[in-house]
Design an enzyme around this catalytic site. Sequence first.
Site, mmCIF file in Angstrom:
data_model
loop_
_atom_site.group_PDB
_atom_site.id
_atom_site.type_symbol
_atom_site.label_atom_id
_atom_site.label_comp_id
_atom_site.label_asym_id
_atom_site.label_seq_id
_atom_site.Cartn_x
_atom_site.Cartn_y
_atom_site.Cartn_z
ATOM 1 N N LYS A 170 73.363 29.024 65.708
ATOM 2 C CA LYS A 170 73.155 29.434 67.108
ATOM 3 C C LYS A 170 72.838 30.924 67.096
ATOM 4 O O LYS A 170 73.730 31.765 66.983
ATOM 5 C CB LYS A 170 74.435 29.146 67.889
ATOM 6 C CG LYS A 170 74.289 28.854 69.369
ATOM 7 C CD LYS A 170 73.491 29.820 70.177
ATOM 8 C CE LYS A 170 74.319 30.907 70.836
ATOM 9 N NZ LYS A 170 73.496 32.017 71.355
ATOM 10 N N GLU A 191 82.866 38.649 61.605
ATOM 11 C CA GLU A 191 82.390 40.003 61.274
ATOM 12 C C GLU A 191 82.141 40.670 62.610
ATOM 13 O O GLU A 191 81.194 40.302 63.320
ATOM 14 C CB GLU A 191 81.085 39.929 60.471
ATOM 15 C CG GLU A 191 81.175 39.166 59.166
ATOM 16 C CD GLU A 191 82.016 39.870 58.119
ATOM 17 O OE1 GLU A 191 82.410 41.033 58.339
ATOM 18 O OE2 GLU A 191 82.293 39.253 57.086
HETATM 19 P P1 NAD Z 1 78.108 38.963 71.103
HETATM 20 O O1 NAD Z 1 79.520 38.764 70.703
HETATM 21 O O2 NAD Z 1 77.795 39.222 72.520
HETATM 22 O O3 NAD Z 1 77.233 37.679 70.712
HETATM 23 C C1 NAD Z 1 77.146 37.217 69.391
HETATM 24 C C2 NAD Z 1 76.799 35.740 69.396
HETATM 25 O O4 NAD Z 1 77.870 35.008 69.974
HETATM 26 C C3 NAD Z 1 75.547 35.379 70.196
HETATM 27 O O5 NAD Z 1 74.821 34.402 69.513
HETATM 28 C C4 NAD Z 1 76.129 34.818 71.474
HETATM 29 O O6 NAD Z 1 75.258 33.913 72.114
HETATM 30 C C5 NAD Z 1 77.350 34.103 70.941
HETATM 31 N N1 NAD Z 1 78.413 33.855 71.928
HETATM 32 C C6 NAD Z 1 78.734 34.600 73.012
HETATM 33 N N2 NAD Z 1 79.783 34.044 73.669
HETATM 34 C C7 NAD Z 1 80.125 32.925 72.975
HETATM 35 C C8 NAD Z 1 81.150 31.935 73.139
HETATM 36 N N3 NAD Z 1 82.023 31.986 74.149
HETATM 37 N N4 NAD Z 1 81.229 30.939 72.240
HETATM 38 C C9 NAD Z 1 80.360 30.884 71.197
HETATM 39 N N5 NAD Z 1 79.372 31.795 70.996
HETATM 40 C C10 NAD Z 1 79.259 32.808 71.870
HETATM 41 O O7 NAD Z 1 77.560 40.107 70.156
HETATM 42 P P2 NAD Z 1 76.135 40.805 70.204
HETATM 43 O O8 NAD Z 1 76.117 41.709 71.390
HETATM 44 O O9 NAD Z 1 75.079 39.781 70.022
HETATM 45 O O10 NAD Z 1 76.170 41.666 68.849
HETATM 46 C C11 NAD Z 1 76.617 42.966 68.782
HETATM 47 C C12 NAD Z 1 77.992 43.016 68.156
HETATM 48 O O11 NAD Z 1 77.954 42.424 66.862
HETATM 49 C C13 NAD Z 1 78.473 44.443 67.933
HETATM 50 O O12 NAD Z 1 79.834 44.525 68.267
HETATM 51 C C14 NAD Z 1 78.281 44.636 66.439
HETATM 52 O O13 NAD Z 1 79.095 45.623 65.848
HETATM 53 C C15 NAD Z 1 78.602 43.288 65.924
HETATM 54 N N6 NAD Z 1 78.059 43.098 64.579
HETATM 55 C C16 NAD Z 1 78.933 43.061 63.523
HETATM 56 C C17 NAD Z 1 78.452 42.926 62.226
HETATM 57 C C18 NAD Z 1 79.396 42.869 61.045
HETATM 58 O O14 NAD Z 1 78.965 42.466 59.971
HETATM 59 N N7 NAD Z 1 80.648 43.249 61.186
HETATM 60 C C19 NAD Z 1 77.081 42.824 62.006
HETATM 61 C C20 NAD Z 1 76.222 42.887 63.103
HETATM 62 C C21 NAD Z 1 76.737 43.013 64.391
#
Ligand code: NAD
Length: 496
Positions: free
Chosen positions: A192, A267
């Site tokens: 997803k 992550e």
């Molecule tokens: P997000 O948490 O908003 O979304 C990430 C994913 O989760 C998306 O595909 C979204 O559709 C899905 N999602 C959202 N709500 C959900 C739910 N209730 N159930 C299942 N899936 C759901 O994050 P984002 O804004 O897309 O990404 C940015 C964040 O990711 C930042 O905090 C960044 O630091 C982090 N990030 C971490 C790493 C790492 O390796 N630690 C790498 C890249 C990004």
Amino acid sequence: MTDISSRALPIDDDLATVDHAIRTGHMIGGQWIESDETFETRSPLNWDSGPLANVSRGDAKIAAAAVGAAVNGFEVWGSWTAHQRAEVLHRLADLITENTDEIAALETLDMGFMQESMRARLVGRGAVNFRLYADLVVEHAERAWNAKNMDHTVQRMPAGPAVVITPWNAPFMLSTWKLAPALAAGNSVIHKPAEWSPLTAGILADLAQQAGMPPGAYNLVQGIGSEVGAALVADPRVRRITFTGSPETGRHIGHAAAENLVPFTAELGGKGPLVVFADADLEAAAHRAAWQFDDSGQVCLAGTRILVEESIRDQFMERFNHHANALVLGDSRRSDTDIGPVVHPIHLERIQSFVDRAVAEGGRIVRGGSPVEGSLHYQPTLIEPASNNAEIVQREVFGPVLTFQTFSDEAEAVQLANSTAYGLSAMVWTTSSERANRVGRSIRAGLVWVNTFLVRDLTAPFGGCGISGIGREGGDHALDFHSDLKTLMILDDTVS
Ligand code: NAD
């Protein structure tokens, strides 16, 4: 006085199309399926030119169908030998390499990533991720020994369908990073991708099929996280959940995983310290510090809290500004550009609101602090916070916004470095090997780089402490997560 501003170039109006069919549907059980409902994805390069694509908006029914297909796909893929799976994964890596230009171009349009960096670095890394796990799963010997008059053998059994949820930043590379170990271990997957950058996932699913993945082994579901994402992680047939994204979403998914007692890795975000001691190679440290604006700061590993020894404050600042001034903001497709736009207008507003609150709390803007008019670029920004407790120091902005603080000695440097709830990555700049070890070992983070950044051997563990994550990926760590370990014991002299 130093001129503290970066240059902005115009963006071409023409959004040239990509030489690859844009997939807007779900791939379930080897078939492409469209939903009636869609969501639009726009290019941050030219937001007002309308949608780049209308993408299928999956719902609970689509989620259930995808998990059903993955259950069936697992029966086949999970029964293949490691060698058979490795062959397909190597073919997929070859296909990624062959399609590098298309993948780079589409990702740049979809999320604004620098095209050259995608082409030269991240697409290749995507291919390497599949090769690495293809090799690791074949090389990994079962552990066998005799004790208590029994032959003990430890077997890694594939766990079952795995849900892989990925964020919008670096979507292609991060997806391969999570999909490769799941598939190598023998699990079927349901990917997803994020709704702000969903398009390259379609190419990856296409290539997986071309590589010879059996139907249902590789499934792709598009849609909104709180809708189809939530339905996927709540399905009790799912046996692994691996997530990269924000700590907020990580908590929701963690609840769902707990409900079904499903192993879960997360992550999450970061707020990495970049610590510069007076004995450091100042030029290298300042250059790297300005480099944290790369990809408009939309990098979880970025060292966003610059901590500099008080005695070198002015020298550091001068060099930092010199390098930051040289950065050119503009069209991510042009080679004379260093920094592209941020992913979405909502994200731009979010970044600005962080900066506004930092100022309201008493912070001082040293450079930047505003968007570039008429585009989704945000000026590389440096803020001297009111205090270490300020929100701008304590929370991830995920944009081109760094904070600047000084320290008087090593103890204070370590204390500041460890003073947030995050613990993903850290950087230390020093020429003393004793200090490198002392400080490196005292910092609470999953990854600490001394005098360098970003590159690591991919078999090393990767992950965060605190609210930066749960579990470790990388090398065998990810293979273990995606497997159920079994110990087989056979009593001596009872079989022949
Ligand atoms: P997000 O948490 O908003 O979304 C990430 C994913 O989760 C998306 O595909 C979204 O559709 C899905 N999602 C959202 N709500 C959900 C739910 N209730 N159930 C299942 N899936 C759901 O994050 P984002 O804004 O897309 O990404 C940015 C964040 O990711 C930042 O905090 C960044 O630091 C982090 N990030 C971490 C790493 C790492 O390796 N630690 C790498 C890249 C990004």
